[in-house]
Design a protein around this motif. Sequence first.
Motif, PDB file in Angstrom:
ATOM      1  N   GLY A  22      -0.941   6.591  -5.974  1.00  0.00           N
ATOM      2  CA  GLY A  22      -2.252   5.505  -5.503  1.00  0.00           C
ATOM      3  C   GLY A  22      -2.334   4.427  -6.874  1.00  0.00           C
ATOM      4  N   LEU A  39       0.935   4.333  -2.672  1.00  0.00           N
ATOM      5  CA  LEU A  39       0.540   5.665  -2.001  1.00  0.00           C
ATOM      6  C   LEU A  39       1.725   6.830  -2.507  1.00  0.00           C
ATOM      7  CD1 LEU A  39      -0.556   5.228   1.482  1.00  0.00           C
ATOM      8  CD2 LEU A  39      -2.100   6.133  -0.488  1.00  0.00           C
ATOM      9  N   SER A  52      -2.255   1.105  -8.997  1.00  0.00           N
ATOM     10  CA  SER A  52      -2.395  -0.137  -8.841  1.00  0.00           C
ATOM     11  C   SER A  52      -0.931  -0.926  -9.325  1.00  0.00           C
ATOM     12  CB  SER A  52      -3.503  -0.874  -9.114  1.00  0.00           C
ATOM     13  OG  SER A  52      -3.499  -0.676 -10.772  1.00  0.00           O
ATOM     14  N   TYR A  76      -6.553   3.342  -9.885  1.00  0.00           N
ATOM     15  CA  TYR A  76      -6.521   4.595  -8.709  1.00  0.00           C
ATOM     16  C   TYR A  76      -7.332   4.262  -7.843  1.00  0.00           C
ATOM     17  CZ  TYR A  76      -3.367   6.032 -12.612  1.00  0.00           C
ATOM     18  OH  TYR A  76      -2.334   6.162 -13.565  1.00  0.00           O
ATOM     19  N   ASP A  77      -7.101   3.379  -6.797  1.00  0.00           N
ATOM     20  CA  ASP A  77      -8.077   3.293  -5.778  1.00  0.00           C
ATOM     21  C   ASP A  77      -8.006   3.933  -4.425  1.00  0.00           C
ATOM     22  OD1 ASP A  77      -8.533   0.991  -7.531  1.00  0.00           O
ATOM     23  OD2 ASP A  77      -7.226  -0.400  -6.534  1.00  0.00           O
ATOM     24  N   GLU A  78      -7.006   4.605  -4.208  1.00  0.00           N
ATOM     25  CA  GLU A  78      -7.125   5.952  -3.105  1.00  0.00           C
ATOM     26  C   GLU A  78      -6.326   6.959  -3.607  1.00  0.00           C
ATOM     27  OE1 GLU A  78      -5.628   4.760   0.791  1.00  0.00           O
ATOM     28  OE2 GLU A  78      -4.424   3.156  -0.378  1.00  0.00           O
ATOM     29  N   ILE A  79      -6.617   8.135  -3.052  1.00  0.00           N
ATOM     30  CA  ILE A  79      -5.589   9.340  -3.331  1.00  0.00           C
ATOM     31  C   ILE A  79      -4.152   9.150  -2.737  1.00  0.00           C
ATOM     32  CG2 ILE A  79      -5.261  11.791  -2.860  1.00  0.00           C
ATOM     33  CD1 ILE A  79      -8.424  12.055  -2.742  1.00  0.00           C
ATOM     34  N   ARG A 124       0.753  -1.040   0.179  1.00  0.00           N
ATOM     35  CA  ARG A 124       0.173  -0.021   0.087  1.00  0.00           C
ATOM     36  C   ARG A 124       0.729   1.347   0.109  1.00  0.00           C
ATOM     37  NH1 ARG A 124      -3.563   2.670   4.640  1.00  0.00           N
ATOM     38  NH2 ARG A 124      -4.571   4.318   3.532  1.00  0.00           N
TER      39      ARG A 124
END
Length: 370
Positions: free
Chosen positions: A204, A200, A206, A225-228, A196
């Motif tokens: 973000g 990050l 994958s 892009y699953d989170e900022i 993760r």
Amino acid sequence: MIPWLGEEEAEAAAEAVRSGWVAQGPRVAAFERAFAEHLGVEHAVAVSSCTTALHLALIGAGVGPGDEVVVPSLSFVATANAVTYVGAVPVFADVDPATGNLTAATVEPLLTGRTRAVVAVDQGGVPVDLDGIRAVVEPRGVTVVEDAACGAGSVYRDRPVGAGAELAAYSFHPRKLLTTGEGGMVTCRDGGLAARLRRLREHGMSVSAADRHAGAGGASVLETYDEIGFNYRMTDIQAAIGLVQLRKLPAMVARRRELAARYRELLAGTGARLVDDPPHGTTNYQSCWVLPPEGAPDRAELLVRLAEAGVSARRGIMAAHLEAPYKGTGRVPLPATELLTRRSLILPLHHALTEEQQDRVVAALRAALG
Ligand SMILES: *Cc1c(COP(=O)(O)O)cnc(C)c1O
């Protein structure tokens, strides 16, 4: 602090440039593996600085808005700032006057139902008593993040500093021992968390750009892009330098400890106290700070007298709670922090320092102390 850089680093950087691959790529991956191996930890994630390493570590520890994080005020301001970046509140704890570090006793009274993490700093390279702090906070579900910005080459209970932490952050700024120009590293125990943190640091994504380019998973795989995330990447030019510096680290530490031991001998009888190895480890002497004896002239006066004698000493470690963004936020008095930040000074120490120069520093300090 003068960085110990030479032709080998210059050549390694040039090679990275010649290869055509200058952004995060194979050299970053190799530096991460070498750094993890040096520490004896599973996962190391290279980033752009220790400040960004701390930011990611706090996200990784699940710290967010409304949480409290206990930190030393006696630290470079980035320690407290990283807590602010995630929307949490830095709660300043005092330090042990002998080491300049947090202890279980200074942290415990500040724990509340909102405390989510403690950032334990190895100030100036002096190892913090990580196990002591973990023993009081972990039963309460609080994570200890080690700010080992200054810690590369220091030892805590027979292991490299940071190796025993759930999450640790390192700096490779030229003011630290091991430098890549700018740069940092986060280490952690958990593989899922490391993955993760890797996402990050790169928006973000994958699948990293380097992996896509290398064909891992196929160039046809579309990333998501699953989170900022952030752009906190290290470059391959920096990592190439880091690989050389890491090989030099034992020699750097040995040289600094030799010079510091000589300072200690020369300072005998002055009443000035040189920061020392704590019972639980050894320091890399990244900062060679001294506390002048009681009754000595104030530090501003000492620095003027030293400068007049041609010696460039510096003020000791800052205290965040005395700076504008954090003024008035203290919950408890911080007497040891205030004493150390007001009184301590850092003596010149670098690999090329000669015995004559050292003699001159100490003669000037003796004269300044009066
Ligand atoms: C230097 C330092 C930092 C910041 O490191 P950068 O790599 O410059 O971001 C953070 N914490 C401590 C204790 C430091 O000494």
